[in-house]
Design a protein around this motif. Structure first.
Motif, PDB file in Angstrom:
ATOM      1  N   ASN A   1      12.409  20.860   1.325  1.00  0.00           N
ATOM      2  CA  ASN A   1      11.265  21.623   0.825  1.00  0.00           C
ATOM      3  C   ASN A   1      10.297  20.775   0.012  1.00  0.00           C
ATOM      4  N   ALA A   2      10.475  19.456  -0.042  1.00  0.00           N
ATOM      5  CA  ALA A   2       9.595  18.594  -0.815  1.00  0.00           C
ATOM      6  C   ALA A   2       8.219  18.504  -0.151  1.00  0.00           C
ATOM      7  N   VAL A   3       7.188  18.382  -0.967  1.00  0.00           N
ATOM      8  CA  VAL A   3       5.825  18.272  -0.471  1.00  0.00           C
ATOM      9  C   VAL A   3       5.521  16.793  -0.229  1.00  0.00           C
ATOM     10  N   LYS A   4       4.968  16.506   0.946  1.00  0.00           N
ATOM     11  CA  LYS A   4       4.669  15.131   1.322  1.00  0.00           C
ATOM     12  C   LYS A   4       3.189  14.972   1.625  1.00  0.00           C
ATOM     13  N   GLN A   5       2.753  13.726   1.563  1.00  0.00           N
ATOM     14  CA  GLN A   5       1.397  13.372   1.941  1.00  0.00           C
ATOM     15  C   GLN A   5       1.448  12.193   2.890  1.00  0.00           C
ATOM     16  N   ALA A   6       0.455  12.119   3.760  1.00  0.00           N
ATOM     17  CA  ALA A   6       0.277  10.952   4.614  1.00  0.00           C
ATOM     18  C   ALA A   6      -0.989  10.255   4.133  1.00  0.00           C
ATOM     19  N   VAL A   7      -0.860   8.985   3.800  1.00  0.00           N
ATOM     20  CA  VAL A   7      -1.982   8.213   3.286  1.00  0.00           C
ATOM     21  C   VAL A   7      -2.470   7.285   4.390  1.00  0.00           C
ATOM     22  N   LEU A   8      -3.752   7.384   4.707  1.00  0.00           N
ATOM     23  CA  LEU A   8      -4.385   6.540   5.711  1.00  0.00           C
ATOM     24  C   LEU A   8      -5.059   5.377   5.001  1.00  0.00           C
ATOM     25  N   ARG A   9      -4.623   4.164   5.347  1.00  0.00           N
ATOM     26  CA  ARG A   9      -5.218   2.955   4.780  1.00  0.00           C
ATOM     27  C   ARG A   9      -5.731   2.085   5.919  1.00  0.00           C
ATOM     28  N   VAL A  10      -6.914   1.515   5.707  1.00  0.00           N
ATOM     29  CA  VAL A  10      -7.486   0.579   6.667  1.00  0.00           C
ATOM     30  C   VAL A  10      -7.813  -0.697   5.918  1.00  0.00           C
ATOM     31  N   ASP A  11      -7.226  -1.790   6.376  1.00  0.00           N
ATOM     32  CA  ASP A  11      -7.406  -3.096   5.746  1.00  0.00           C
ATOM     33  C   ASP A  11      -7.037  -3.040   4.255  1.00  0.00           C
ATOM     34  N   GLY A  12      -6.019  -2.239   3.931  1.00  0.00           N
ATOM     35  CA  GLY A  12      -5.523  -2.134   2.570  1.00  0.00           C
ATOM     36  C   GLY A  12      -6.261  -1.149   1.680  1.00  0.00           C
ATOM     37  N   LYS A  13      -7.335  -0.559   2.163  1.00  0.00           N
ATOM     38  CA  LYS A  13      -8.113   0.396   1.354  1.00  0.00           C
ATOM     39  C   LYS A  13      -7.783   1.819   1.779  1.00  0.00           C
TER      40      LYS A  13
ATOM     41  N   LYS B   1       9.172  11.767   8.008  1.00  0.00           N
ATOM     42  CA  LYS B   1      10.089  11.508   6.897  1.00  0.00           C
ATOM     43  C   LYS B   1       9.452  10.605   5.856  1.00  0.00           C
ATOM     44  N   ASN B   2       9.900  10.754   4.628  1.00  0.00           N
ATOM     45  CA  ASN B   2       9.420   9.956   3.516  1.00  0.00           C
ATOM     46  C   ASN B   2       9.647   8.470   3.799  1.00  0.00           C
ATOM     47  N   GLY B   3       8.604   7.669   3.626  1.00  0.00           N
ATOM     48  CA  GLY B   3       8.704   6.239   3.834  1.00  0.00           C
ATOM     49  C   GLY B   3       8.365   5.776   5.234  1.00  0.00           C
ATOM     50  N   GLU B   4       8.235   6.671   6.198  1.00  0.00           N
ATOM     51  CA  GLU B   4       7.888   6.281   7.560  1.00  0.00           C
ATOM     52  C   GLU B   4       6.430   5.830   7.621  1.00  0.00           C
ATOM     53  N   THR B   5       6.152   4.909   8.533  1.00  0.00           N
ATOM     54  CA  THR B   5       4.788   4.417   8.706  1.00  0.00           C
ATOM     55  C   THR B   5       4.422   4.388  10.186  1.00  0.00           C
ATOM     56  N   ILE B   6       3.127   4.479  10.414  1.00  0.00           N
ATOM     57  CA  ILE B   6       2.542   4.273  11.735  1.00  0.00           C
ATOM     58  C   ILE B   6       1.503   3.178  11.542  1.00  0.00           C
ATOM     59  N   VAL B   7       1.547   2.160  12.395  1.00  0.00           N
ATOM     60  CA  VAL B   7       0.674   1.007  12.224  1.00  0.00           C
ATOM     61  C   VAL B   7      -0.106   0.748  13.510  1.00  0.00           C
ATOM     62  N   CYS B   8      -1.407   0.527  13.365  1.00  0.00           N
ATOM     63  CA  CYS B   8      -2.265   0.092  14.469  1.00  0.00           C
ATOM     64  C   CYS B   8      -2.811  -1.275  14.053  1.00  0.00           C
ATOM     65  N   LEU B   9      -2.155  -2.335  14.512  1.00  0.00           N
ATOM     66  CA  LEU B   9      -2.535  -3.687  14.097  1.00  0.00           C
ATOM     67  C   LEU B   9      -3.941  -4.096  14.508  1.00  0.00           C
ATOM     68  N   PRO B  10      -4.397  -3.809  15.741  1.00  0.00           N
ATOM     69  CA  PRO B  10      -5.751  -4.237  16.088  1.00  0.00           C
ATOM     70  C   PRO B  10      -6.827  -3.640  15.180  1.00  0.00           C
ATOM     71  N   HIS B  11      -6.596  -2.442  14.668  1.00  0.00           N
ATOM     72  CA  HIS B  11      -7.582  -1.782  13.805  1.00  0.00           C
ATOM     73  C   HIS B  11      -7.251  -1.921  12.321  1.00  0.00           C
ATOM     74  N   LYS B  12      -6.148  -2.619  11.996  1.00  0.00           N
ATOM     75  CA  LYS B  12      -5.689  -2.815  10.607  1.00  0.00           C
ATOM     76  C   LYS B  12      -5.496  -1.476   9.899  1.00  0.00           C
ATOM     77  N   LEU B  13      -4.936  -0.510  10.624  1.00  0.00           N
ATOM     78  CA  LEU B  13      -4.765   0.856  10.140  1.00  0.00           C
ATOM     79  C   LEU B  13      -3.280   1.129   9.907  1.00  0.00           C
TER      80      LEU B  13
END
Length: 138
Positions: A42-54, A109-121
């Protein structure tokens, strides 16, 4: 073959059995540790979108929430279509050549990531209360 006969023929010492049992039991220790670090259901999660570290955008991941999409387009014209469906997120479409980020599928899940290397996303799922499993430095 009886146990005593086996012990004599295999040259096992009496404490070898104890060591073997301890090693087998300790092999399950990572499952216990990493399972303990997971968020409650029941924990609340967020997904943070970062591009080139921003940090570009933050998405609330709430179970039962209506699905939405977000189109990210960088100044070069590269695009990523991000789909949020309740408590999970994925990159639905991308203009990159390899499409690894699209094939990655859903992350929830907490800590999971999705990465798009060509777009630095990078899309990272974190806990709202700050109890994330890894503190990544960008």
């Amino acid at each position: 073959m009886r146990l005593k006969e086996f012990m004599k023929s295999s040259r096992l010492k009496p404490f070898d059995g104890i060591i073997i049992v301890l090693l087998i039991a300790s092999s399950f220790l990572p499952l216990i540790i990493f399972g303990w670090n997971q968020l409650p259901e029941n924990a609340v999660k967020q997904a943070v979108l970062r591009v080139d570290g921003k940090e570009i955008e933050t998405f609330e991941l709430v179970e039962g929430k209506k699905g939405t999409t977000y189109l990210y387009e960088d100044p070069d014209g590269d695009t990523n279509l991000i789909e949020i469906d309740g408590d999970r997120i994925r990159i639905k479409e991308a203009s990159c050549g390899d499409q690894i980020c699209v094939r990655r599928g859903w992350a929830s899940k907490n800590g999971e990531t999705i990465v798009c290397l060509p777009h630095k996303l990078v899309i990272e799922i974190i806990a709202v209360d700050g109890s994330e499993t890894d503190d990544l430095v960008y």
